[in-house]
Design an enzyme around this catalytic site. Structure first.
Site, PDB file in Angstrom:
ATOM      1  N   CYS A  17       0.814  -1.228   0.000  1.00 46.34           N
ATOM      2  CA  CYS A  17       0.000   0.000   0.000  1.00 46.34           C
ATOM      3  C   CYS A  17       0.845   1.275   0.000  1.00 46.34           C
ATOM      4  O   CYS A  17       0.323   2.354  -0.275  1.00 46.34           O
ATOM      5  CB  CYS A  17      -0.946   0.006   1.189  1.00 46.34           C
ATOM      6  SG  CYS A  17      -1.989  -1.443   1.254  1.00 46.34           S
ATOM      7  N   ASN A  32     -10.367  -0.073   0.584  1.00 50.48           N
ATOM      8  CA  ASN A  32      -8.914   0.053   0.528  1.00 50.48           C
ATOM      9  C   ASN A  32      -8.418  -0.463  -0.834  1.00 50.48           C
ATOM     10  O   ASN A  32      -8.531  -1.643  -1.122  1.00 50.48           O
ATOM     11  CB  ASN A  32      -8.319  -0.766   1.685  1.00 50.48           C
ATOM     12  CG  ASN A  32      -6.803  -0.733   1.722  1.00 50.48           C
ATOM     13  OD1 ASN A  32      -6.150  -0.303   0.773  1.00 50.48           O
ATOM     14  ND2 ASN A  32      -6.246  -1.210   2.820  1.00 50.48           N
ATOM     15  N   HIS A  68      -3.453   7.211   3.091  1.00 52.57           N
ATOM     16  CA  HIS A  68      -3.856   5.937   2.499  1.00 52.57           C
ATOM     17  C   HIS A  68      -5.259   5.609   3.023  1.00 52.57           C
ATOM     18  O   HIS A  68      -5.527   5.669   4.223  1.00 52.57           O
ATOM     19  CB  HIS A  68      -2.846   4.861   2.891  1.00 52.57           C
ATOM     20  CG  HIS A  68      -3.281   3.473   2.541  1.00 52.57           C
ATOM     21  ND1 HIS A  68      -3.891   3.174   1.338  1.00 52.57           N
ATOM     22  CD2 HIS A  68      -3.211   2.309   3.239  1.00 52.57           C
ATOM     23  CE1 HIS A  68      -4.166   1.883   1.311  1.00 52.57           C
ATOM     24  NE2 HIS A  68      -3.768   1.335   2.452  1.00 52.57           N
TER      25      HIS A  68
HETATM   26  N1  COA Z   1     -18.093  -8.595  10.154  1.00 57.03           N
HETATM   27  C1  COA Z   1     -18.420  -8.925  11.402  1.00 57.03           C
HETATM   28  N2  COA Z   1     -17.511  -9.277  12.325  1.00 57.03           N
HETATM   29  C2  COA Z   1     -16.229  -9.294  11.952  1.00 57.03           C
HETATM   30  C3  COA Z   1     -15.831  -8.968  10.655  1.00 57.03           C
HETATM   31  C4  COA Z   1     -16.817  -8.618   9.732  1.00 57.03           C
HETATM   32  N3  COA Z   1     -16.540  -8.302   8.456  1.00 57.03           N
HETATM   33  N4  COA Z   1     -14.505  -9.073  10.576  1.00 57.03           N
HETATM   34  C5  COA Z   1     -14.070  -9.438  11.772  1.00 57.03           C
HETATM   35  N5  COA Z   1     -15.115  -9.599  12.616  1.00 57.03           N
HETATM   36  C6  COA Z   1     -15.084 -10.008  13.997  1.00 57.03           C
HETATM   37  C7  COA Z   1     -13.891 -10.881  14.264  1.00 57.03           C
HETATM   38  O1  COA Z   1     -14.197 -12.229  14.015  1.00 57.03           O
HETATM   39  C8  COA Z   1     -13.647 -10.606  15.721  1.00 57.03           C
HETATM   40  O2  COA Z   1     -14.535 -11.362  16.482  1.00 57.03           O
HETATM   41  P1  COA Z   1     -14.040 -12.091  17.832  1.00 57.03           P
HETATM   42  O3  COA Z   1     -13.601 -10.997  18.739  1.00 57.03           O
HETATM   43  O4  COA Z   1     -15.253 -12.828  18.275  1.00 57.03           O
HETATM   44  O5  COA Z   1     -12.905 -12.952  17.382  1.00 57.03           O
HETATM   45  C9  COA Z   1     -13.999  -9.158  15.825  1.00 57.03           C
HETATM   46  O6  COA Z   1     -14.916  -8.848  14.807  1.00 57.03           O
HETATM   47  C10 COA Z   1     -12.763  -8.311  15.546  1.00 57.03           C
HETATM   48  O7  COA Z   1     -12.773  -7.364  16.465  1.00 57.03           O
HETATM   49  P2  COA Z   1     -11.584  -6.343  16.457  1.00 57.03           P
HETATM   50  O8  COA Z   1     -10.306  -6.967  16.045  1.00 57.03           O
HETATM   51  O9  COA Z   1     -11.628  -5.640  17.773  1.00 57.03           O
HETATM   52  O10 COA Z   1     -12.045  -5.376  15.327  1.00 57.03           O
HETATM   53  P3  COA Z   1     -11.383  -4.031  15.020  1.00 57.03           P
HETATM   54  O11 COA Z   1     -12.160  -2.942  15.651  1.00 57.03           O
HETATM   55  O12 COA Z   1      -9.924  -4.081  15.281  1.00 57.03           O
HETATM   56  O13 COA Z   1     -11.552  -3.922  13.460  1.00 57.03           O
HETATM   57  C11 COA Z   1     -10.274  -4.206  11.477  1.00 57.03           C
HETATM   58  C12 COA Z   1     -10.975  -4.910  12.627  1.00 57.03           C
HETATM   59  C13 COA Z   1      -9.729  -5.241  10.529  1.00 57.03           C
HETATM   60  C14 COA Z   1     -11.268  -3.327  10.775  1.00 57.03           C
HETATM   61  C15 COA Z   1      -9.140  -3.333  12.052  1.00 57.03           C
HETATM   62  O14 COA Z   1      -8.318  -4.117  12.891  1.00 57.03           O
HETATM   63  C16 COA Z   1      -8.281  -2.715  10.994  1.00 57.03           C
HETATM   64  O15 COA Z   1      -8.725  -1.853  10.264  1.00 57.03           O
HETATM   65  N6  COA Z   1      -6.994  -3.080  10.906  1.00 57.03           N
HETATM   66  C17 COA Z   1      -6.100  -2.548   9.920  1.00 57.03           C
HETATM   67  C18 COA Z   1      -6.420  -3.164   8.590  1.00 57.03           C
HETATM   68  C19 COA Z   1      -5.767  -2.459   7.445  1.00 57.03           C
HETATM   69  O16 COA Z   1      -5.762  -1.267   7.360  1.00 57.03           O
HETATM   70  N7  COA Z   1      -5.226  -3.248   6.540  1.00 57.03           N
HETATM   71  C20 COA Z   1      -4.690  -2.799   5.323  1.00 57.03           C
HETATM   72  C21 COA Z   1      -3.324  -2.319   5.502  1.00 57.03           C
HETATM   73  S1  COA Z   1      -2.743  -1.573   4.058  1.00 57.03           S
END
Ligand code: COA
Length: 312
Positions: free
Chosen positions: A112, A267, A237
């Site tokens: 990215c 993204n 980004h």
């Molecule tokens: N729908 C519903 N639930 C989902 C889900 C979805 N699409 N994706 C994940 N979950 C669940 C998971 O299974 C997890 O459940 P659990 O706690 O029972 O295991 C929970 O939601 C995840 O919670 P959490 O990790 O606290 O979520 P979050 O607030 O951190 O958000 C992301 C998750 C991925 C949105 C966040 O971590 C993020 O944006 N990370 C960076 C990703 C990124 O930018 N990547 C690209 C880099 S270039």
């Protein structure tokens, strides 16, 4: 020599996939996706449209805006982690299709952050006087490496391409400072697995991003003796609105001064910054002499930021 942007362009595929559509495929909800990421919909390319096709459309748009002919391009740099094939490179496919006969061509792999790496590389070739016009593209067809059964990742990404033509601009304008970085020890947090699927440790990537994006944004403006209040427009980004907000809040600028296309496109990896830049130019959100900060992070791990004084 001052090196800046002569023209920008972008392309996104017409097919819209909404959060509601994804509710039919995986166990997720529109509410979860919106509240955790800010994403409402994304664009997905059809089977007949590959990475090189999208890069061609964005490139044409940027060359038109820059008023530069394909035969006057000296170098093509394509940042992508989803090339049509490992080789020939997307940049070589594009060189042929554009008819950019004298251009050298290579792809850049920095996930990215790829467009940041591309712009900085272009600047070096122009600074040294070796090349005059460099076409830089960020393009991804992430849908082809997305695991559509994994709700942790499939809701986040989309396809698209952004482009910029770089060349000499008036003194005091263009790229004023930059920062590039990498931490290979974090490679396990975001990678392509043996099934060619994107895998991500969302929480670790999130922690890295909310630290790195604000820090790099401030570093590039401090390097040139400016401070946060001088920033007119921020193009982070477009990964997640919560990460983007961390950078905006650190700079202390208002919401209307930050590009926000994540809600419409999700993204787009290396394409997200050049798409947002191209849209900001076309929508009139960037004026001559504005100080713009571009900042990205991604797999590698990698990051990069640029302070850019807009105008030719
Ligand atoms: N729908 C519903 N639930 C989902 C889900 C979805 N699409 N994706 C994940 N979950 C669940 C998971 O299974 C997890 O459940 P659990 O706690 O029972 O295991 C929970 O939601 C995840 O919670 P959490 O990790 O606290 O979520 P979050 O607030 O951190 O958000 C992301 C998750 C991925 C949105 C966040 O971590 C993020 O944006 N990370 C960076 C990703 C990124 O930018 N990547 C690209 C880099 S270039």
């Amino acid at each position: 020599m001052s090196v800046g942007v002569l023209g920008t362009g972008h392309y996104v595929p017409p097919k819209v996939v909404t959060n509601k559509d994804l509710e039919q495929i995986v166990d997720t909800s529109d509410e979860w996706i919106r509240s955790r990421t800010g994403i409402e919909e994304r664009r997905i390319a059809d089977d007949d449209t590959d990475t090189s096709d999208m890069s061609f459309f964005a490139a044409q748009n940027a060359l038109d805006e820059a008023n530069v002919k394909p035969e006057d391009i000296d170098l093509i740099l394509v940042a992508t982690v989803t090339p049509d094939t490992p080789f020939p490179s997307v940049s070589c496919m594009l060189q042929d299709r554009l008819g950019a006969r004298k251009a050298a061509a290579m792809d850049i792999s920095a996930a990215c952050s790829g467009f940041m790496y591309g712009m900085v590389t272009a600047k070096q070739f122009i600074d040294t006087g070796v090349y005059k016009n460099v076409l830089v593209i960020g393009v991804e067809k992430l849908s082809k490496i997305t695991d559509w059964s994994d709700r942790n990742t499939c809701v986040l990404f989309g396809d698209g391409a952004g482009a910029a033509v770089l060349g000499e601009v008036a003194e005091g304008k263009g790229i004023l400072s930059f920062e590039l970085g990498a931490d290979g020890s974090g490679g396990k947090e975001l990678y392509q697995d043996e099934n060619d699927h994107l895998q991500m440790n969302g929480r670790e990537v999130f922690k890295f991003a909310v630290r790195q994006m604000p820090e790099s944004s401030v570093n590039v403006i401090e390097k040139i003796g400016y401070n946060e209040a001088d920033v007119d427009y921020l193009i982070p980004h477009q990964a997640n609105i919560r990460i983007m907000e961390a950078a905006r809040e650190r700079l202390g600028i208002s919401k209307d001064k930050m590009a926000d296309s994540v809600k419409r496109y999700g993204n787009n990896s290396s394409a997200s910054i050049p798409i947002a830049l191209s849209e900001a130019v076309k929508d009139g959100n960037i004026k001559d002499n504005d100080l713009i900060v571009l900042v990205g992070f991604g797999g590698g791990l990698t990051w990069g930021a640029i302070a850019l004084k807009w105008g030719k």
